[in-house]
Scaffold this motif. Structure first.
Motif, PDB file in Angstrom:
ATOM      1  N   VAL A   1       0.917  -1.320   0.117  1.00  0.00           N
ATOM      2  CA  VAL A   1       0.015  -0.057  -0.066  1.00  0.00           C
ATOM      3  C   VAL A   1       1.047   1.211  -0.157  1.00  0.00           C
ATOM      4  CG1 VAL A   1      -1.662   1.416   1.143  1.00  0.00           C
ATOM      5  CG2 VAL A   1      -1.753  -1.241   1.173  1.00  0.00           C
ATOM      6  N   PRO A   2       0.825   2.031  -1.050  1.00  0.00           N
ATOM      7  CA  PRO A   2       1.469   3.345  -0.976  1.00  0.00           C
ATOM      8  C   PRO A   2       1.134   4.175   0.382  1.00  0.00           C
ATOM      9  CG  PRO A   2       0.701   3.118  -3.291  1.00  0.00           C
ATOM     10  CD  PRO A   2       0.043   2.089  -2.202  1.00  0.00           C
ATOM     11  N   PHE A   3       2.200   4.793   0.959  1.00  0.00           N
ATOM     12  CA  PHE A   3       1.811   5.086   2.368  1.00  0.00           C
ATOM     13  C   PHE A   3       0.742   6.301   2.303  1.00  0.00           C
ATOM     14  CE2 PHE A   3       2.568   6.937   6.456  1.00  0.00           C
ATOM     15  CZ  PHE A   3       2.811   5.765   7.403  1.00  0.00           C
ATOM     16  N   ASP A   4       0.622   7.091   1.248  1.00  0.00           N
ATOM     17  CA  ASP A   4      -0.426   7.951   1.327  1.00  0.00           C
ATOM     18  C   ASP A   4      -1.762   7.395   1.298  1.00  0.00           C
ATOM     19  OD1 ASP A   4      -0.391   7.181  -1.330  1.00  0.00           O
ATOM     20  OD2 ASP A   4      -0.045   9.232  -2.354  1.00  0.00           O
ATOM     21  N   LYS A   5      -1.854   6.231   1.049  1.00  0.00           N
ATOM     22  CA  LYS A   5      -3.148   5.489   1.106  1.00  0.00           C
ATOM     23  C   LYS A   5      -3.426   4.775   2.607  1.00  0.00           C
ATOM     24  CE  LYS A   5      -4.198   4.897  -3.730  1.00  0.00           C
ATOM     25  NZ  LYS A   5      -3.036   5.788  -4.199  1.00  0.00           N
ATOM     26  N   VAL A   6      -2.360   4.798   3.451  1.00  0.00           N
ATOM     27  CA  VAL A   6      -2.564   4.251   4.902  1.00  0.00           C
ATOM     28  C   VAL A   6      -3.306   5.079   5.695  1.00  0.00           C
ATOM     29  CG1 VAL A   6      -1.104   3.371   6.932  1.00  0.00           C
ATOM     30  CG2 VAL A   6      -0.239   3.004   4.462  1.00  0.00           C
ATOM     31  N   PRO A   7      -4.428   4.489   6.340  1.00  0.00           N
ATOM     32  CA  PRO A   7      -5.107   5.622   7.291  1.00  0.00           C
ATOM     33  C   PRO A   7      -4.446   5.724   8.648  1.00  0.00           C
ATOM     34  CG  PRO A   7      -5.942   3.384   7.373  1.00  0.00           C
ATOM     35  CD  PRO A   7      -4.910   2.960   6.455  1.00  0.00           C
ATOM     36  N   TRP A   8      -3.226   6.198   8.544  1.00  0.00           N
ATOM     37  CA  TRP A   8      -2.301   6.523   9.664  1.00  0.00           C
ATOM     38  C   TRP A   8      -3.027   7.441  10.890  1.00  0.00           C
ATOM     39  CZ3 TRP A   8      -0.276  11.119  10.878  1.00  0.00           C
ATOM     40  CH2 TRP A   8      -0.281  12.163   9.585  1.00  0.00           C
ATOM     41  N   GLN A   9      -3.675   8.494  10.420  1.00  0.00           N
ATOM     42  CA  GLN A   9      -4.323   9.428  11.374  1.00  0.00           C
ATOM     43  C   GLN A   9      -5.178   8.663  12.262  1.00  0.00           C
ATOM     44  OE1 GLN A   9      -4.545   9.852   7.856  1.00  0.00           O
ATOM     45  NE2 GLN A   9      -3.929  11.729   7.434  1.00  0.00           N
ATOM     46  N   GLU A  10      -5.782   7.693  11.800  1.00  0.00           N
ATOM     47  CA  GLU A  10      -6.907   7.108  12.603  1.00  0.00           C
ATOM     48  C   GLU A  10      -6.213   5.982  13.472  1.00  0.00           C
ATOM     49  OE1 GLU A  10     -10.401   5.753  10.241  1.00  0.00           O
ATOM     50  OE2 GLU A  10      -9.521   7.014   8.823  1.00  0.00           O
TER      51      GLU A  10
END
Length: 260
Positions: A65-74
């Motif tokens: 998964v490209p990191f800009d598509k990871v829901p890291w904020q949540e």
């Protein structure tokens, strides 16, 4: 140590979401790690008290998964409230876009709890296999301080451009590890900023997280140099290279010590 059971992953975070949806940009606030189990001692960094970790956790999801598509904020909001959590540095795999990280915890028990409850639930929501490792932070403190590990109070000379994770399939109690001989050699490694030594809980594997200035220097270390070290030990080994630039904002959101 007993921990209260609580929901591990929000229903809104799913494999479909992580792959198909680019999460909308939000303001990343510095999250105060919650649920401390005990004060494990402190160091002074940038004028602030920082808890000294008692355990480290390495994680990696078998996902691309490209990191800009990871829901890291949540995910950051949930991770920060895990018992005993101190900080996390996010990892994004070079060449395969795997997702993981290196975490600090204030006790071994908290690290084990994270690896047996929260993280498996995340992997299950994404529908992917996973890797976790727990390491004893206390035994590697001196060796890590000697080579600038920010987890033990060193102030990074610069922000990292890449990380290399290493682990060698040996059983060597860390007090018998030749880190005094190895550190001077590592300090001459092109582009190395710092090294966090790792010693496997219950396994005594040897490894580390090496911060480099560029992905190119990190790859040169992982592909050309580290295999020679493993060969001298006559041991199988594990290496991973991660792009630090892609995950900097996410790492800062969880108080990664690599960023001043």
């Amino acid at each position: 140590m007993k921990h209260q059971t609580k929901p591990q992953v929000e229903k809104g975070i799913s494999r479909r979401k992580i792959i198909a949806v680019t999460v909308a940009a939000v303001t990343t606030a510095k999250l105060a790690p919650g649920g401390k189990l005990a004060m494990a001692g402190t160091v002074i960094k940038n004028g602030e008290n920082q808890m000294i970790p008692k355990a480290f956790v390495y994680t990696e999801l078998q996902i691309s998964v490209p990191f800009d598509k990871v829901p890291w904020q949540e995910l950051n909001g949930q991770i920060a409230n895990e018992p005993g959590f101190l900080n996390k540095t996010w990892f994004s795999g070079v060449g395969n876009n795997s997702v993981g990280g290196i975490y600090s915890f204030d006790s071994v028990e908290a690290a084990q709890h994270y690896c047996t409850s929260f993280f498996p639930a995340v992997a299950r929501e994404f529908g992917v296999a996973q890797t976790t490792r727990v390491f004893d932070a206390g035994v590697v403190a001196d060796a890590s301080r000697d080579i600038g590990a920010p987890h033990f109070g060193a102030v990074p000379a610069r922000s990292p451009g890449a990380f290399v994770y290493t682990e060698v399939q040996v059983n060597v109690p860390f007090e018998k590890a030749p880190w005094q001989d190895r550190n001077p050699v590592l300090k001459q490694q092109n582009g190395l900023i710092s090294k966090l030594w790792l010693s496997g809980l219950n396994t005594n594997t040897l490894g580390g997280v090496d911060a480099f200035d560029t992905v190119e220097n990190a790859q040169a270390f992982a592909v050309d140099d580290f295999p020679k070290t493993a060969a001298k030990l006559n041991a199988a080994f594990y290496t991973r290279v991660f792009d630090a630039n892609l995950a900097e904002a996410a790492s800062r959101g969880l108080q990664s010590p690599y960023y001043v």
